[in-house]
Design a protein around this motif. Structure first.
Motif, mmCIF file in Angstrom:
data_model
loop_
_atom_site.group_PDB
_atom_site.id
_atom_site.type_symbol
_atom_site.label_atom_id
_atom_site.label_comp_id
_atom_site.label_asym_id
_atom_site.label_seq_id
_atom_site.Cartn_x
_atom_site.Cartn_y
_atom_site.Cartn_z
ATOM 1 N N PHE A 188 32.914 53.671 -29.906
ATOM 2 C CA PHE A 188 31.955 52.659 -28.763
ATOM 3 C C PHE A 188 31.476 51.939 -29.580
ATOM 4 O O PHE A 188 31.426 50.708 -29.036
ATOM 5 C CB PHE A 188 30.674 53.411 -28.491
ATOM 6 N N ILE A 189 30.885 51.808 -31.140
ATOM 7 C CA ILE A 189 31.299 50.646 -31.687
ATOM 8 C C ILE A 189 32.612 49.843 -31.893
ATOM 9 O O ILE A 189 32.914 48.761 -31.304
ATOM 10 C CB ILE A 189 31.004 50.678 -33.119
ATOM 11 N N ALA A 194 15.385 49.879 -34.389
ATOM 12 C CA ALA A 194 14.404 50.425 -34.074
ATOM 13 C C ALA A 194 15.251 50.342 -32.284
ATOM 14 O O ALA A 194 14.413 50.286 -31.523
ATOM 15 C CB ALA A 194 13.237 49.140 -33.782
ATOM 16 N N MET A 195 15.502 48.767 -32.483
ATOM 17 C CA MET A 195 16.722 47.956 -30.834
ATOM 18 C C MET A 195 17.289 49.251 -30.527
ATOM 19 O O MET A 195 16.941 49.640 -29.329
ATOM 20 C CB MET A 195 17.057 47.026 -32.105
ATOM 21 N N ALA A 196 18.224 49.840 -31.179
ATOM 22 C CA ALA A 196 18.971 51.295 -30.934
ATOM 23 C C ALA A 196 17.975 52.337 -30.054
ATOM 24 O O ALA A 196 18.333 52.607 -28.939
ATOM 25 C CB ALA A 196 19.792 51.701 -31.932
ATOM 26 N N GLY A 197 17.105 52.385 -31.070
ATOM 27 C CA GLY A 197 15.908 53.347 -30.442
ATOM 28 C C GLY A 197 15.177 52.979 -29.453
ATOM 29 O O GLY A 197 15.022 53.674 -28.283
ATOM 30 N N PRO A 249 26.059 50.314 -29.083
ATOM 31 C CA PRO A 249 27.203 51.638 -29.177
ATOM 32 C C PRO A 249 26.260 53.058 -29.443
ATOM 33 O O PRO A 249 26.431 53.561 -29.331
ATOM 34 C CB PRO A 249 27.805 51.185 -30.080
ATOM 35 N N VAL A 250 25.330 52.301 -30.842
ATOM 36 C CA VAL A 250 24.287 53.900 -31.398
ATOM 37 C C VAL A 250 23.058 53.932 -30.308
ATOM 38 O O VAL A 250 23.366 54.937 -30.540
ATOM 39 C CB VAL A 250 23.601 52.991 -32.522
#
Lengths: 261, 290
Positions: free
Chosen positions: B125-126, B82-85, B149-150
């Protein structure tokens, strides 16, 4: 309009009246092609000017330069005697005073009919939503689609959409309305209802520039007919004179080509 | 994706089958079912032979603590996704807005950033946030080491999806907004973007599915997501097959629900008349595949 009134208007404009719309030596190019050639034109308050001409003659472009949806390369366009600003806030403010009705209606697809009409008054003119709503409903009634206020454009017929578009233009209390082929995208049975609304606007004294192929409308409603061909105004006359005694060969050919079908 | 009033896509692509074709279809169906059953049988037999189906590997799923542990992992997955989205959408919107801006240098910059984020694998990125960032003195919680990174790896795609939506809004919409006196940005936020967004909701949700799947890299940074907790279970109980099977079903369920939500959203928009532009319905699927 009677010849007598025509004379009065002419005299008035000759003295003090500033034209609502004035074009001075306007030139427009699309790349190499010269689409508007040295157009000069004055449109008085309350006048209905119908622009006709073969396709590609520049009539739509002419209409769109007036509120600067098309830029021009040289010349001047004045609204109420003031040059149309080049850009920014001033241009937006000017556009809010000139209504525009498009061939493809261009109603805001994500908003219902009522919201289409009040978007301008509320968002641009900063009027109270409630007040704007009341007026919008009156305007929708005037164009005969009051019962569609809660529908979205896709649920309306073309004729209904175009009448909503006219109400949307009226809601801004414009000084003039530009009609860019307002019936060209309509099925034949819907053309009448739109022209009827436009006729009643003309009777109420709205200043109108109408690009159209509807010769009967031009004949009945126009105060003046402009015949455009190849980017120039070839002929400019009262509808009666233009349709019965066209002065140029090109206008004659054009009228004949229309009569054929 | 295209399940409009006229039926599904097959009706546009293929003729109605005749008698002979119908028979061919029946035979082909029967043959493939038999083959499928054979393969499945062989797999199960192989598992049985090697003892993977023994009760000891499955017993752990009777205990509710196992499920609680997996649920915690699931919560981690959902939070990180959710945060990455949200971050990917915000960044993607900015990149899209920059890419359509009237300033050439900003357009060039945003185009470069979009291509960069789309071209580099998520794992890289990770590793950057896991290995390089700490050396630069940037200390982040594991949660951020996975979600940022995601998000970065998704934002370029989101930007392009949004831009395709903006391009699909008919030009007349902008002209009508201009004609009532709106300025460029005003017209963009009030008229153009709301429509563009509706066009691309399905494609955005497809990208969200990719984000959910990308969070499985959480094990790299020791963030306890569903995958990481599954690995813990496996190393403790040696229950490789059973755990992965259960976890796979959970992932499939999440993404199935997301796709259902996407379909529902698309259907609701059609019913309110703001149907996606025809060219966008297929375009949406392409965006998802990137």
């Amino acid at each position: 309009m009677s010849e007598a009134r025509k004379e009065i208007l002419k005299n008035e404009s000759g003295n003090t009246e500033i034209p609502v719309i004035e074009l001075r030596n306007v030139n427009k190019y699309f790349g190499q092609s010269h689409v508007l050639k040295d157009i000069s034109l004055k449109i008085r308050k309350g006048e209905v000017v119908v622009v006709i001409g073969p396709s590609g003659s520049g009539k739509s472009t002419l209409c769109r330069t007036i509120n600067r949806l098309e830029t021009i390369e040289s010349g001047e366009i004045l609204i109420d005697g003031v040059p149309v600003p080049m850009e920014g806030k001033a241009l937006a403010a000017l556009r809010s005073q000139i209504g525009m009705v498009f061939q493809s209606f261009n109603l805001f697809a994500h908003k219902n009919v009522l919201d289409n009409v009040i978007l301008g008054p509320v968002d641009v003119l900063h009027r109270h939503r409630k007040q704007a709503k009341e007026e919008a409903l009156q305007l929708l009634a005037r164009v005969g689609v009051a019962d569609k206020a809660a529908k979205v454009p896709a649920q309306l017929s073309g004729g209904q959409q175009q009448r909503v578009a006219i109400a949307r233009a009226l809601a801004m209390h414009p000084k003039a309305i530009l009609f860019d082929e307002p019936t060209s995208a309509l099925d034949p049975e819907m053309i009448g209802e739109v022209l009827e609304v436009m006729t009643s606007l003309a009777k109420d004294g709205m200043t109108m520039v109408v690009v159209t192929h509807e010769m009967n409308f031009a004949r009945r409603v126009a105060d003046r007919v402009l015949f455009l061909d190849g980017g120039s105004i070839i002929e400019e006359n009262t509808p009666e004179a233009f349709f019965t005694h066209p002065q140029t060969q090109r206008a004659q050919d054009f009228l004949n080509s229309i009569k054929e079908h | 994706m295209i399940d409009n009033k006229n039926g599904d896509i097959r009706q546009f692509l293929f003729e109605e089958p005749g008698e002979r074709t119908k028979r061919t279809i029946r035979i082909a169906t029967a043959v493939s079912l038999v083959l499928l059953a054979a393969v499945l049988g062989a797999v199960i037999w192989q598992f049985y032979r090697t003892g993977q189906l023994d009760a000891k590997y499955w017993r752990i799923f009777i205990r509710w603590t196992t499920w609680r542990f997996l649920a915690r992992g699931l919560a981690g997955t959902l939070e990180a996704a959710a945060m990455a989205g949200v971050m990917a959408f915000a960044a993607g919107f900015c990149l899209m807005y920059g890419r359509i801006s009237r300033f050439r240098w900003l357009r060039a910059l945003c185009t470069a950033l979009i291509e960069f984020t789309r071209g580099v694998p998520t794992l890289l990125f990770i590793y950057f946030f896991f290995l390089v960032a700490p050396q630069l003195g940037i200390k982040l919680a594991a949660f951020w080491k996975i979600s940022i990174p995601v998000a970065i790896s998704a934002c370029g795609v989101v930007a392009e999806v949004l831009r395709s939506g903006v391009n699909a809004v008919p030009r007349g919409q902008r002209e009508a907004a201009m004609a009532i006196g709106m300025r460029d940005s005003h017209a963009f936020f009030k008229v153009i973007f709301p429509q563009a967004f509706r066009y691309v909701v399905p494609a955005l949700i497809s990208e969200l599915v990719i984000v959910v799947k990308d969070t499985t890299f959480a094990y790299v940074v020791n963030f306890p997501d569903l995958m990481q907790n599954a690995r813990v279970l496996i190393s403790n109980y040696d229950a490789l097959l059973s755990t992965y099977l259960v976890v796979a079903v959970i992932y499939i369920l999440i993404n199935y629900l997301l796709n259902k939500a996407s379909d529902a959203a698309a259907r609701r928009m059609r019913n309110t008349g703001t149907a996606a532009a025809p060219e966008m319905q297929t375009g949406a699927g392409e965006g998802a595949g990137v």
